[in-house]
Design a protein around this motif. Structure first.
Motif, PDB file in Angstrom:
ATOM      1  N   LEU A  37      29.554 -14.763   3.883  1.00 16.39           N
ATOM      2  CA  LEU A  37      29.018 -14.907   4.387  1.00 16.39           C
ATOM      3  C   LEU A  37      29.404 -15.883   4.745  1.00 16.39           C
ATOM      4  N   GLU A  38      30.910 -15.778   4.968  1.00 16.91           N
ATOM      5  CA  GLU A  38      31.479 -17.273   6.014  1.00 16.91           C
ATOM      6  C   GLU A  38      31.562 -16.531   7.906  1.00 16.91           C
ATOM      7  N   ASP A  39      33.161 -15.988   7.374  1.00 19.14           N
ATOM      8  CA  ASP A  39      33.178 -15.871   8.696  1.00 19.14           C
ATOM      9  C   ASP A  39      33.092 -14.421   9.397  1.00 19.14           C
ATOM     10  N   ALA A  40      33.016 -13.727   8.598  1.00 13.88           N
ATOM     11  CA  ALA A  40      32.551 -12.413   9.377  1.00 13.88           C
ATOM     12  C   ALA A  40      30.979 -12.391   9.363  1.00 13.88           C
ATOM     13  N   VAL A  69      32.035 -13.644  -4.086  1.00 17.27           N
ATOM     14  CA  VAL A  69      31.372 -14.036  -3.125  1.00 17.27           C
ATOM     15  C   VAL A  69      31.953 -15.128  -2.399  1.00 17.27           C
ATOM     16  N   ARG A  70      32.051 -14.959  -0.838  1.00 18.92           N
ATOM     17  CA  ARG A  70      32.454 -15.935  -0.138  1.00 18.92           C
ATOM     18  C   ARG A  70      31.415 -16.407   0.317  1.00 18.92           C
ATOM     19  N   VAL A  71      31.550 -17.951   0.156  1.00 17.23           N
ATOM     20  CA  VAL A  71      30.116 -19.337   0.547  1.00 17.23           C
ATOM     21  C   VAL A  71      30.424 -19.872   1.493  1.00 17.23           C
ATOM     22  N   PRO A 102      35.473 -21.717   1.173  1.00 21.49           N
ATOM     23  CA  PRO A 102      36.712 -21.501   1.880  1.00 21.49           C
ATOM     24  C   PRO A 102      37.160 -22.416   2.496  1.00 21.49           C
ATOM     25  N   LYS A 103      38.350 -22.904   2.824  1.00 23.17           N
ATOM     26  CA  LYS A 103      39.096 -24.724   3.926  1.00 23.17           C
ATOM     27  C   LYS A 103      38.508 -25.793   2.166  1.00 23.17           C
ATOM     28  N   VAL A 104      39.297 -24.563   1.109  1.00 25.38           N
ATOM     29  CA  VAL A 104      39.750 -26.091   0.159  1.00 25.38           C
ATOM     30  C   VAL A 104      40.924 -26.724   0.801  1.00 25.38           C
ATOM     31  N   MET A 126      43.504 -20.724   0.762  1.00 22.90           N
ATOM     32  CA  MET A 126      44.120 -21.761   0.946  1.00 22.90           C
ATOM     33  C   MET A 126      44.606 -21.819   2.245  1.00 22.90           C
ATOM     34  N   GLU A 127      43.675 -22.503   3.142  1.00 24.76           N
ATOM     35  CA  GLU A 127      43.891 -22.091   4.125  1.00 24.76           C
ATOM     36  C   GLU A 127      43.843 -23.339   5.574  1.00 24.76           C
ATOM     37  N   THR A 128      44.223 -25.014   5.332  1.00 27.96           N
ATOM     38  CA  THR A 128      44.478 -25.984   5.747  1.00 27.96           C
ATOM     39  C   THR A 128      46.024 -26.742   5.434  1.00 27.96           C
ATOM     40  N   ASN A 152      45.104 -16.808   8.884  1.00 29.61           N
ATOM     41  CA  ASN A 152      44.803 -16.856   9.797  1.00 29.61           C
ATOM     42  C   ASN A 152      44.081 -18.790  10.581  1.00 29.61           C
ATOM     43  N   ASP A 153      43.123 -19.159   9.159  1.00 24.97           N
ATOM     44  CA  ASP A 153      42.965 -20.239   9.414  1.00 24.97           C
ATOM     45  C   ASP A 153      44.590 -21.516   9.721  1.00 24.97           C
ATOM     46  N   LEU A 154      45.321 -20.847   8.571  1.00 25.73           N
ATOM     47  CA  LEU A 154      46.462 -21.782   8.378  1.00 25.73           C
ATOM     48  C   LEU A 154      47.128 -22.037   9.819  1.00 25.73           C
TER      49      LEU A 154
HETATM   50 MG   LIG Z   1      39.527 -18.818   7.049  1.00 23.10          MG
END
Ligand SMILES: [Mg+2]
Ligand SMILES: CC(C)(COP(=O)(O)OP(=O)(O)OC[C@H]1O[C@@H](n2cnc3c(N)ncnc32)[C@H](O)[C@@H]1OP(=O)(O)O)[C@@H](O)C(=O)NCCC(=O)NCCSC(=O)C[C@H](O)C(=O)O
Length: 289
Positions: A37-40, A69-71, A102-104, A126-128, A152-154
């Motif tokens: 439900l997030e970036d896509a 489920v990615r919220v 996301p982005k924990v 895990m992306e920050t 990608n976010d990292l």
């Molecule tokens: Mg990401």
């Protein structure tokens, strides 16, 4: 099958807004699906995607594939409603194996979602940069079951460049692996964006497997076969594991604590690994049946 025993070789992202992809996923050879439900999902589709996804999770048969489920993040206009809608859907009979946040960046990010939904395991993106530094406290959270690298976010936060050897990301990948393994969590590697580049994907899968990841997140069905092969024990590994166990049992029967196979010593610790190899191979066969 318990989460720990379940294979996670191939974990496919599916945009929660795309009916065709949601339908197709039920036929694809992936071990797990991340319903995104997030970036896509585009901003204007966020609310509709939530309803589309709940319908699919209630009505479609995804078989033995794990349903994650990615919220959206709780700091967005959609995150809280996503989590509450998933809690209600589970209550009404939808099958959801985990909620992926996301982005924990710290333990509190997990607490905030844990307070909104009971009885569903949590996974952490895990992306920050801060998430990398706090990987141990995140992995230690009692509701956490799995971690997914968001490379990608990292890379965006680090302002690093793409390199085939992922040198700029290796510190973060390693910190998260250490944390996940310390607390017995599942850990899945990040995506390979060039989804038509099979050779590049294989290199990255092999690197992830060598490092100790359980599998790889994927963005396109064409990536499944390579990931499934890379993260499964090979015939040679299975054969070696069997021979190590047999040789070690024979050595023990003779009162010895060490055996030798193919010119290399085999001790108790190698037998633990050998049994894990066989257990994973059996779990993959069980999943297919
Ligand atoms: Mg990401
Ligand atoms: C990348 C895509 C946009 C490509 O889409 P498209 O051009 O439609 O692909 P194809 O025409 O080759 O598709 C062929 C058929 O396969 C189905 N399909 C495609 N992708 C998927 C999928 N992910 N799951 C299930 N099925 C899929 C198509 O429907 C076609 O089916 P058919 O009608 O039978 O021919 C697209 O693949 C896509 O949207 N991928 C997912 C992108 C995504 O989820 N991105 C977000 C996650 S990545 C991320 O956020 C990482 C992390 O957070 C980080 O920071 O790193």
């Amino acid at each position: 099958m318990t989460a720990a025993a379940r294979p996670y070789r191939s974990v496919l992202y599916i945009p929660g807004s795309k009916d065709r992809a949601l339908e197709k996923a039920a036929t694809l050879a992936c071990d797990a699906i991340i319903f995104d439900l997030e970036d896509a999902v585009a901003v204007e589709e966020k609310v509709n995607a939530r309803a589309t996804l709940i319908k699919a999770l209630t009505e479609a048969d995804y078989g033995s594939r794990a349903r994650i489920v990615r919220v959206n993040g709780l700091d967005t206009p959609w995150g809280r409603d996503d989590v509450l809608a998933m809690a209600e859907a589970v209550h009404a009979g939808a099958k959801i194996d985990a909620i992926l946040i996301p982005k924990v960046s710290m333990k509190g990010d997990l607490d905030a979602v844990a307070n909104l939904i009971n009885g569903v395991p949590l996974w952490a993106m895990m992306e920050t940069a801060m998430g990398m530094l706090n990987a141990a406290e995140i992995a230690a959270h009692p509701r956490l079951e799995g971690m997914v690298m968001g490379t990608n976010d990292l890379a965006k936060e680090l302002q690093s460049r793409f390199r085939a050897d992922r040198l700029p990301l290796v510190t973060g990948l390693g910190l998260c692996l250490l944390a996940a393994k310390t607390y017995g969590r599942i850990i899945v590697d990040g995506v390979y964006n060039a989804f038509k580049d099979e050779a590049g994907l294989k290199v990255e899968c092999d690197q992830g497997r060598d490092m100790g990841f359980d599998g790889k997140t994927l963005i396109h069905p064409a990536q499944l076969e390579i990931a499934n092969a890379a993260f499964a024990p090979s015939e040679a590994e299975i054969d070696l594991a069997r021979r190590q166990i047999a040789a070690f049992e024979e050595a023990q029967a003779q009162g010895l604590g060490v055996a030798v196979v193919d010119g290399k010593i085999v001790e108790n610790l190698h037998i633990v690994t050998a049994r894990q190899v066989l257990a994973k191979a059996e779990a993959i066969v069980a999943l297919a049946n």
